[in-house]
Design a protein around this motif. Structure first.
Motif, PDB file in Angstrom:
ATOM      1  N   TYR A 171       0.833  -1.199   0.000  1.00  0.00           N
ATOM      2  CA  TYR A 171       0.000   0.000   0.000  1.00  0.00           C
ATOM      3  C   TYR A 171       0.871   1.254   0.000  1.00  0.00           C
ATOM      4  CZ  TYR A 171      -3.498   3.446   1.313  1.00  0.00           C
ATOM      5  OH  TYR A 171      -4.302   4.561   1.337  1.00  0.00           O
ATOM      6  N   GLY A 172       1.921   1.255   0.826  1.00  0.00           N
ATOM      7  CA  GLY A 172       2.826   2.400   0.853  1.00  0.00           C
ATOM      8  C   GLY A 172       3.473   2.647  -0.495  1.00  0.00           C
ATOM      9  N   LEU A 173       3.834   1.587  -1.192  1.00  0.00           N
ATOM     10  CA  LEU A 173       4.467   1.724  -2.508  1.00  0.00           C
ATOM     11  C   LEU A 173       3.479   2.209  -3.563  1.00  0.00           C
ATOM     12  CD1 LEU A 173       6.718  -1.433  -2.281  1.00  0.00           C
ATOM     13  CD2 LEU A 173       7.542   0.914  -2.561  1.00  0.00           C
ATOM     14  N   LYS A 174       2.213   1.878  -3.406  1.00  0.00           N
ATOM     15  CA  LYS A 174       1.213   2.425  -4.323  1.00  0.00           C
ATOM     16  C   LYS A 174       1.100   3.940  -4.166  1.00  0.00           C
ATOM     17  CE  LYS A 174      -1.568  -1.776  -4.766  1.00  0.00           C
ATOM     18  NZ  LYS A 174      -2.850  -2.456  -4.444  1.00  0.00           N
ATOM     19  N   LEU A 175       1.339   4.428  -2.950  1.00  0.00           N
ATOM     20  CA  LEU A 175       1.357   5.878  -2.748  1.00  0.00           C
ATOM     21  C   LEU A 175       2.645   6.489  -3.288  1.00  0.00           C
ATOM     22  CD1 LEU A 175      -0.244   6.382   0.784  1.00  0.00           C
ATOM     23  CD2 LEU A 175      -1.324   6.243  -1.461  1.00  0.00           C
ATOM     24  N   VAL A 176       3.719   5.710  -3.321  1.00  0.00           N
ATOM     25  CA  VAL A 176       4.954   6.182  -3.966  1.00  0.00           C
ATOM     26  C   VAL A 176       4.701   6.424  -5.450  1.00  0.00           C
ATOM     27  CG1 VAL A 176       7.316   5.538  -4.615  1.00  0.00           C
ATOM     28  CG2 VAL A 176       6.504   5.109  -2.290  1.00  0.00           C
ATOM     29  N   GLU A 177       3.862   5.607  -6.067  1.00  0.00           N
ATOM     30  CA  GLU A 177       3.509   5.811  -7.471  1.00  0.00           C
ATOM     31  C   GLU A 177       2.872   7.189  -7.686  1.00  0.00           C
ATOM     32  OE1 GLU A 177       2.456   1.151  -8.637  1.00  0.00           O
ATOM     33  OE2 GLU A 177       0.890   2.676  -8.625  1.00  0.00           O
ATOM     34  N   LYS A 178       2.244   7.733  -6.646  1.00  0.00           N
ATOM     35  CA  LYS A 178       1.564   9.029  -6.764  1.00  0.00           C
ATOM     36  C   LYS A 178       2.457  10.192  -6.330  1.00  0.00           C
ATOM     37  CE  LYS A 178      -2.944   6.889  -5.878  1.00  0.00           C
ATOM     38  NZ  LYS A 178      -4.172   6.883  -5.044  1.00  0.00           N
ATOM     39  N   ALA A 179       3.696   9.895  -5.955  1.00  0.00           N
ATOM     40  CA  ALA A 179       4.596  10.947  -5.491  1.00  0.00           C
ATOM     41  C   ALA A 179       5.107  11.777  -6.668  1.00  0.00           C
ATOM     42  CB  ALA A 179       5.780  10.330  -4.745  1.00  0.00           C
ATOM     43  N   PRO A 180       5.117  13.098  -6.557  1.00  0.00           N
ATOM     44  CA  PRO A 180       5.655  13.912  -7.650  1.00  0.00           C
ATOM     45  C   PRO A 180       7.162  13.721  -7.794  1.00  0.00           C
ATOM     46  CG  PRO A 180       5.224  15.267  -5.717  1.00  0.00           C
ATOM     47  CD  PRO A 180       4.660  13.909  -5.414  1.00  0.00           C
ATOM     48  N   SER A 181       7.636  13.768  -9.025  1.00  0.00           N
ATOM     49  CA  SER A 181       9.079  13.720  -9.296  1.00  0.00           C
ATOM     50  C   SER A 181       9.334  14.455 -10.601  1.00  0.00           C
ATOM     51  CB  SER A 181       9.583  12.272  -9.388  1.00  0.00           C
ATOM     52  OG  SER A 181       8.962  11.580 -10.457  1.00  0.00           O
ATOM     53  N   ALA A 182      10.554  14.929 -10.770  1.00  0.00           N
ATOM     54  CA  ALA A 182      10.889  15.705 -11.968  1.00  0.00           C
ATOM     55  C   ALA A 182      10.581  14.893 -13.220  1.00  0.00           C
ATOM     56  CB  ALA A 182      12.362  16.094 -11.943  1.00  0.00           C
ATOM     57  N   VAL A 183       9.826  15.484 -14.152  1.00  0.00           N
ATOM     58  CA  VAL A 183       9.355  14.870 -15.397  1.00  0.00           C
ATOM     59  C   VAL A 183       8.797  13.458 -15.169  1.00  0.00           C
ATOM     60  CG1 VAL A 183      10.810  16.260 -16.892  1.00  0.00           C
ATOM     61  CG2 VAL A 183      11.702  14.086 -16.065  1.00  0.00           C
ATOM     62  N   ASN A 184       8.236  13.256 -13.967  1.00  0.00           N
ATOM     63  CA  ASN A 184       7.587  11.983 -13.628  1.00  0.00           C
ATOM     64  C   ASN A 184       8.517  10.779 -13.822  1.00  0.00           C
ATOM     65  OD1 ASN A 184       5.191  10.713 -12.655  1.00  0.00           O
ATOM     66  ND2 ASN A 184       4.789   9.941 -14.702  1.00  0.00           N
TER      67      ASN A 184
END
Length: 253
Positions: A171-184
């Motif tokens: 579940y925590g890693l699924k929220l990592v998928e939603k974390a902003p990052s430069a140019v995704n």
């Protein structure tokens, strides 16, 4: 904010570049300044709030403020700036504000001319904050489509996975998928070996470590929502924290 409110903010957050002409009121600015001061005190950073950020941008529109994300020129400071900066972002989003992490499309030289930081410190990024327009502009849609052509799943981020992940970690890693990052780009690489989750980024003395810090916060919030408390160690391993139990002495009378 409660942990569940942070989770809701993760789902609500989108990078916004078009703001209304209405600037933030003074009471809201003061609350953001208080959050910045608290982060600086906690993490040893030098985040700086700038009231009117519009002169530093060409492709952003409207009236908005920003936080200059800066601190010591170390890998840890970069990660901490992402971790704690994202906590401010999520609080702003939850309370109805638009935000955007920015690492390249602003006038960095002008920022350095405006702020006063020691030569050994660096500006890692800025965070814009304002009242976003209700509808996404053509520019925002174009930039989103350009950076989200192919999204990495958390499974794509693993170098080693030798066993089934605990439910809280998934579940925590699924929220990592939603974390902003430069140019995704989602630069974090995970390993799960012998029941231990660790992570890293290549080129740690770059803005990838800011992305790393953001991802680490999302993971911690996700685990906490599933009843697992923990923190990232200095070696970037996730360490669970056992809940404290109060022991009472036996009554011998």
């Amino acid at each position: 904010m409660t942990n569940s409110e942070y989770i809701k903010a993760i789902d609500l957050r989108r990078s916004r570049r078009s703001y209304r002409s209405k600037p933030l009121p003074d009471d809201v600015k003061n609350v953001i300044r208080e959050m910045v001061d608290a982060v600086n005190k906690t993490a040893g950073l030098r985040m700086i709030f700038i009231d009117d950020a519009s002169p530093y941008f060409k492709i952003f529109s409207g009236k908005f403020s920003m936080i200059v994300v800066s601190g010591p020129d170390t890998q840890k400071a970069r990660e901490d700036s992402g971790y704690y900066g994202e906590s401010i972002v999520l609080q702003c989003v939850y309370h109805g504000l638009g935000t955007c992490w920015v690492s390249g499309t602003y006038n960095e030289n002008k920022v350095y001319e405006t702020i006063d930081i020691p030569r050994e410190e660096r500006v890692y990024a800025v965070i814009t904050i304002g009242y976003a327009k209700k509808n996404y502009t053509v520019l925002e849609k174009t930039m989103y489509n350009a950076t989200h052509k192919k999204n990495k799943t958390y499974q794509d981020m693993f170098e080693v996975l030798d066993d089934t992940l605990p439910e809280a970690y998934s579940y925590g890693l699924k929220l990592v998928e939603k974390a902003p990052s430069a140019v995704n780009r989602r630069p974090v690489k995970f390993r799960y070996e012998n029941g231990v989750l660790s992570a890293k980024v290549e080129d740690p003395y770059s803005d990838k470590s800011v992305d790393f810090g953001i991802a680490k916060l999302h993971f911690v919030l996700g685990c906490r929502e599933m009843g697992v408390n923990g923190h990232w160690t200095y070696e970037n391993k996730f360490e669970e924290i056992e809940p404290q139990r109060i022991k009472f002495e036996k009554n011998t009378e």
